[in-house]
Scaffold this motif. Structure first.
Motif, PDB file in Angstrom:
ATOM      1  N   LEU A 180       0.866  -1.173   0.000  1.00 18.92           N
ATOM      2  CA  LEU A 180       0.000   0.000   0.000  1.00 18.92           C
ATOM      3  C   LEU A 180       0.902   1.221   0.000  1.00 18.92           C
ATOM      4  CD1 LEU A 180      -2.745  -0.992   2.596  1.00 18.92           C
ATOM      5  CD2 LEU A 180      -2.906  -1.026   0.113  1.00 18.92           C
ATOM      6  N   PRO A 181       0.367   2.383  -0.317  1.00 17.74           N
ATOM      7  CA  PRO A 181       1.217   3.574  -0.273  1.00 17.74           C
ATOM      8  C   PRO A 181       1.849   3.730   1.114  1.00 17.74           C
ATOM      9  CG  PRO A 181      -0.876   4.076  -1.314  1.00 17.74           C
ATOM     10  CD  PRO A 181      -0.992   2.684  -0.759  1.00 17.74           C
ATOM     11  N   GLY A 182       3.150   3.705   1.160  1.00 22.00           N
ATOM     12  CA  GLY A 182       3.858   3.923   2.408  1.00 22.00           C
ATOM     13  C   GLY A 182       4.141   2.701   3.248  1.00 22.00           C
ATOM     14  N   ALA A 183       3.632   1.525   2.872  1.00 18.09           N
ATOM     15  CA  ALA A 183       3.846   0.354   3.727  1.00 18.09           C
ATOM     16  C   ALA A 183       3.644  -0.951   2.978  1.00 18.09           C
ATOM     17  CB  ALA A 183       2.895   0.397   4.913  1.00 18.09           C
ATOM     18  N   ALA A 184       4.361  -1.953   3.455  1.00 16.26           N
ATOM     19  CA  ALA A 184       4.102  -3.332   3.064  1.00 16.26           C
ATOM     20  C   ALA A 184       3.187  -3.901   4.148  1.00 16.26           C
ATOM     21  CB  ALA A 184       5.400  -4.122   2.993  1.00 16.26           C
ATOM     22  N   VAL A 185       2.127  -4.590   3.750  1.00 17.38           N
ATOM     23  CA  VAL A 185       1.121  -5.065   4.699  1.00 17.38           C
ATOM     24  C   VAL A 185       1.098  -6.588   4.726  1.00 17.38           C
ATOM     25  CG1 VAL A 185      -1.337  -5.073   5.285  1.00 17.38           C
ATOM     26  CG2 VAL A 185      -0.291  -3.021   4.303  1.00 17.38           C
ATOM     27  N   ILE A 186       1.069  -7.130   5.939  1.00 20.31           N
ATOM     28  CA  ILE A 186       0.875  -8.564   6.144  1.00 20.31           C
ATOM     29  C   ILE A 186      -0.437  -8.724   6.894  1.00 20.31           C
ATOM     30  CG2 ILE A 186       1.758 -10.672   7.202  1.00 20.31           C
ATOM     31  CD1 ILE A 186       4.566  -9.341   7.101  1.00 20.31           C
ATOM     32  N   GLU A 187      -1.431  -9.272   6.209  1.00 20.52           N
ATOM     33  CA  GLU A 187      -2.736  -9.509   6.829  1.00 20.52           C
ATOM     34  C   GLU A 187      -2.765 -10.948   7.335  1.00 20.52           C
ATOM     35  OE1 GLU A 187      -5.897  -6.798   4.555  1.00 20.52           O
ATOM     36  OE2 GLU A 187      -4.754  -8.098   3.220  1.00 20.52           O
ATOM     37  N   LEU A 188      -2.861 -11.087   8.648  1.00 18.60           N
ATOM     38  CA  LEU A 188      -2.850 -12.402   9.283  1.00 18.60           C
ATOM     39  C   LEU A 188      -4.263 -12.845   9.625  1.00 18.60           C
ATOM     40  CD1 LEU A 188       0.108 -11.555  11.646  1.00 18.60           C
ATOM     41  CD2 LEU A 188       0.187 -13.186   9.758  1.00 18.60           C
ATOM     42  N   SER A 189      -4.467 -14.162   9.613  1.00 21.03           N
ATOM     43  CA  SER A 189      -5.755 -14.710  10.049  1.00 21.03           C
ATOM     44  C   SER A 189      -5.501 -16.033  10.750  1.00 21.03           C
ATOM     45  CB  SER A 189      -6.706 -14.903   8.863  1.00 21.03           C
ATOM     46  OG  SER A 189      -6.170 -15.846   7.947  1.00 21.03           O
ATOM     47  N   GLY A 190      -6.470 -16.463  11.541  1.00 24.19           N
ATOM     48  CA  GLY A 190      -6.343 -17.720  12.268  1.00 24.19           C
ATOM     49  C   GLY A 190      -5.632 -17.535  13.587  1.00 24.19           C
ATOM     50  N   ALA A 194       2.853 -21.120  13.452  1.00 29.44           N
ATOM     51  CA  ALA A 194       2.803 -19.991  12.522  1.00 29.44           C
ATOM     52  C   ALA A 194       4.182 -19.473  12.117  1.00 29.44           C
ATOM     53  CB  ALA A 194       1.992 -18.852  13.141  1.00 29.44           C
ATOM     54  N   ALA A 195       5.240 -20.069  12.637  1.00 26.03           N
ATOM     55  CA  ALA A 195       6.593 -19.547  12.403  1.00 26.03           C
ATOM     56  C   ALA A 195       6.908 -19.397  10.918  1.00 26.03           C
ATOM     57  CB  ALA A 195       7.630 -20.425  13.089  1.00 26.03           C
ATOM     58  N   ALA A 196       6.747 -20.461  10.155  1.00 27.36           N
ATOM     59  CA  ALA A 196       7.079 -20.411   8.728  1.00 27.36           C
ATOM     60  C   ALA A 196       6.158 -19.445   7.988  1.00 27.36           C
ATOM     61  CB  ALA A 196       7.004 -21.803   8.113  1.00 27.36           C
ATOM     62  N   VAL A 197       4.887 -19.436   8.360  1.00 27.24           N
ATOM     63  CA  VAL A 197       3.922 -18.549   7.703  1.00 27.24           C
ATOM     64  C   VAL A 197       4.323 -17.088   7.903  1.00 27.24           C
ATOM     65  CG1 VAL A 197       1.514 -17.744   7.728  1.00 27.24           C
ATOM     66  CG2 VAL A 197       2.011 -20.189   7.878  1.00 27.24           C
ATOM     67  N   LEU A 198       4.629 -16.720   9.128  1.00 25.80           N
ATOM     68  CA  LEU A 198       4.973 -15.335   9.439  1.00 25.80           C
ATOM     69  C   LEU A 198       6.304 -14.934   8.810  1.00 25.80           C
ATOM     70  CD1 LEU A 198       3.861 -12.883  10.874  1.00 25.80           C
ATOM     71  CD2 LEU A 198       4.889 -13.698  12.978  1.00 25.80           C
ATOM     72  N   THR A 199       7.293 -15.811   8.891  1.00 26.33           N
ATOM     73  CA  THR A 199       8.600 -15.517   8.297  1.00 26.33           C
ATOM     74  C   THR A 199       8.494 -15.369   6.788  1.00 26.33           C
ATOM     75  OG1 THR A 199       9.711 -16.715  10.071  1.00 26.33           O
ATOM     76  CG2 THR A 199      10.973 -16.359   8.064  1.00 26.33           C
ATOM     77  N   ASP A 200       7.800 -16.304   6.133  1.00 27.09           N
ATOM     78  CA  ASP A 200       7.630 -16.238   4.675  1.00 27.09           C
ATOM     79  C   ASP A 200       6.853 -14.989   4.272  1.00 27.09           C
ATOM     80  OD1 ASP A 200       8.985 -18.638   4.502  1.00 27.09           O
ATOM     81  OD2 ASP A 200       7.183 -19.843   4.123  1.00 27.09           O
ATOM     82  N   ALA A 201       5.815 -14.658   5.027  1.00 28.55           N
ATOM     83  CA  ALA A 201       5.006 -13.473   4.715  1.00 28.55           C
ATOM     84  C   ALA A 201       5.851 -12.209   4.825  1.00 28.55           C
ATOM     85  CB  ALA A 201       3.797 -13.395   5.633  1.00 28.55           C
ATOM     86  N   TYR A 202       6.681 -12.129   5.851  1.00 29.29           N
ATOM     87  CA  TYR A 202       7.555 -10.958   6.006  1.00 29.29           C
ATOM     88  C   TYR A 202       8.481 -10.843   4.797  1.00 29.29           C
ATOM     89  CZ  TYR A 202      11.173  -7.819   7.591  1.00 29.29           C
ATOM     90  OH  TYR A 202      12.062  -6.772   7.660  1.00 29.29           O
ATOM     91  N   GLU A 203       9.111 -11.938   4.419  1.00 32.18           N
ATOM     92  CA  GLU A 203      10.026 -11.915   3.272  1.00 32.18           C
ATOM     93  C   GLU A 203       9.301 -11.502   1.991  1.00 32.18           C
ATOM     94  OE1 GLU A 203      13.269 -12.115   3.450  1.00 32.18           O
ATOM     95  OE2 GLU A 203      13.198 -12.552   5.597  1.00 32.18           O
ATOM     96  N   ARG A 204       8.118 -12.075   1.755  1.00 29.77           N
ATOM     97  CA  ARG A 204       7.327 -11.714   0.559  1.00 29.77           C
ATOM     98  C   ARG A 204       6.951 -10.245   0.582  1.00 29.77           C
ATOM     99  NH1 ARG A 204       4.163 -16.085   1.830  1.00 29.77           N
ATOM    100  NH2 ARG A 204       2.401 -14.707   2.211  1.00 29.77           N
ATOM    101  N   ALA A 205       6.540  -9.768   1.740  1.00 24.55           N
ATOM    102  CA  ALA A 205       6.078  -8.381   1.856  1.00 24.55           C
ATOM    103  C   ALA A 205       7.191  -7.398   1.515  1.00 24.55           C
ATOM    104  CB  ALA A 205       5.532  -8.112   3.253  1.00 24.55           C
ATOM    105  N   VAL A 206       8.369  -7.615   2.057  1.00 22.77           N
ATOM    106  CA  VAL A 206       9.443  -6.646   1.814  1.00 22.77           C
ATOM    107  C   VAL A 206      10.069  -6.824   0.440  1.00 22.77           C
ATOM    108  CG1 VAL A 206       9.904  -6.252   4.262  1.00 22.77           C
ATOM    109  CG2 VAL A 206      11.227  -7.973   3.035  1.00 22.77           C
ATOM    110  N   GLU A 207      10.108  -8.050  -0.069  1.00 24.30           N
ATOM    111  CA  GLU A 207      10.689  -8.283  -1.397  1.00 24.30           C
ATOM    112  C   GLU A 207       9.775  -7.800  -2.509  1.00 24.30           C
ATOM    113  OE1 GLU A 207      11.613 -12.425  -1.617  1.00 24.30           O
ATOM    114  OE2 GLU A 207      13.222 -12.265  -0.145  1.00 24.30           O
TER     115      GLU A 207
END
Length: 122
Positions: free
Chosen positions: A12-22, A28-41
């Motif tokens: 989004l303008p000004g930020a990378a967003v990770i929307e979590l559910s569940g 959730a370790a792999a999910v959160l780590t992978d999401a962070y990497e995807r968001a910033v990359e």
């Protein structure tokens, strides 16, 4: 009934967003780590801010808090800011009690987080 953690990412303008559910717990370790990497990359502007949106999260346990701290540590090492949105009152209190809110700015919802990030108060 257990609800596995899922994450979607978007820029989004000004930020990378990770929307979590569940549930944000040990599984959730792999999910959160992978999401962070995807968001910033995938962020076209290599955003300096990552928003963790918890609006659809049902449960966070102590291991989940530790995972959030690890994302915060990684982001800080990369000179990124992490903010959180959509925490329920219960989990907002947990962030306050654990003093996690001293390191992650909290917003009531994603719209306010993005608005504040793109139009900071003077």
């Amino acid at each position: 009934m257990t609800s596995a953690c899922e994450a979607t990412t978007r820029a989004l303008p000004g930020a990378a967003v990770i929307e979590l559910s569940g549930e944000v717990d040990g599984s959730a370790a792999a999910v959160l780590t992978d999401a962070y990497e995807r968001a910033v990359e995938s962020s076209p502007d290599n955003h300096d801010t990552v928003v963790l949106d918890f609006a659809a999260v049902d449960y966070i346990n102590s291991t989940g808090i530790a995972l959030i701290v690890s994302v915060l540590a990684k982001a800080r090492a990369e000179r990124r800011k992490v903010v959180a949105s959509g925490l329920s009152p219960h989990y907002r209190e947990i962030f306050d009690i654990t003093r996690l809110s001293d390191f992650i700015e909290l917003f009531p919802d994603l719209d306010r987080a993005v608005s504040q990030l793109t139009h900071p108060a003077a």
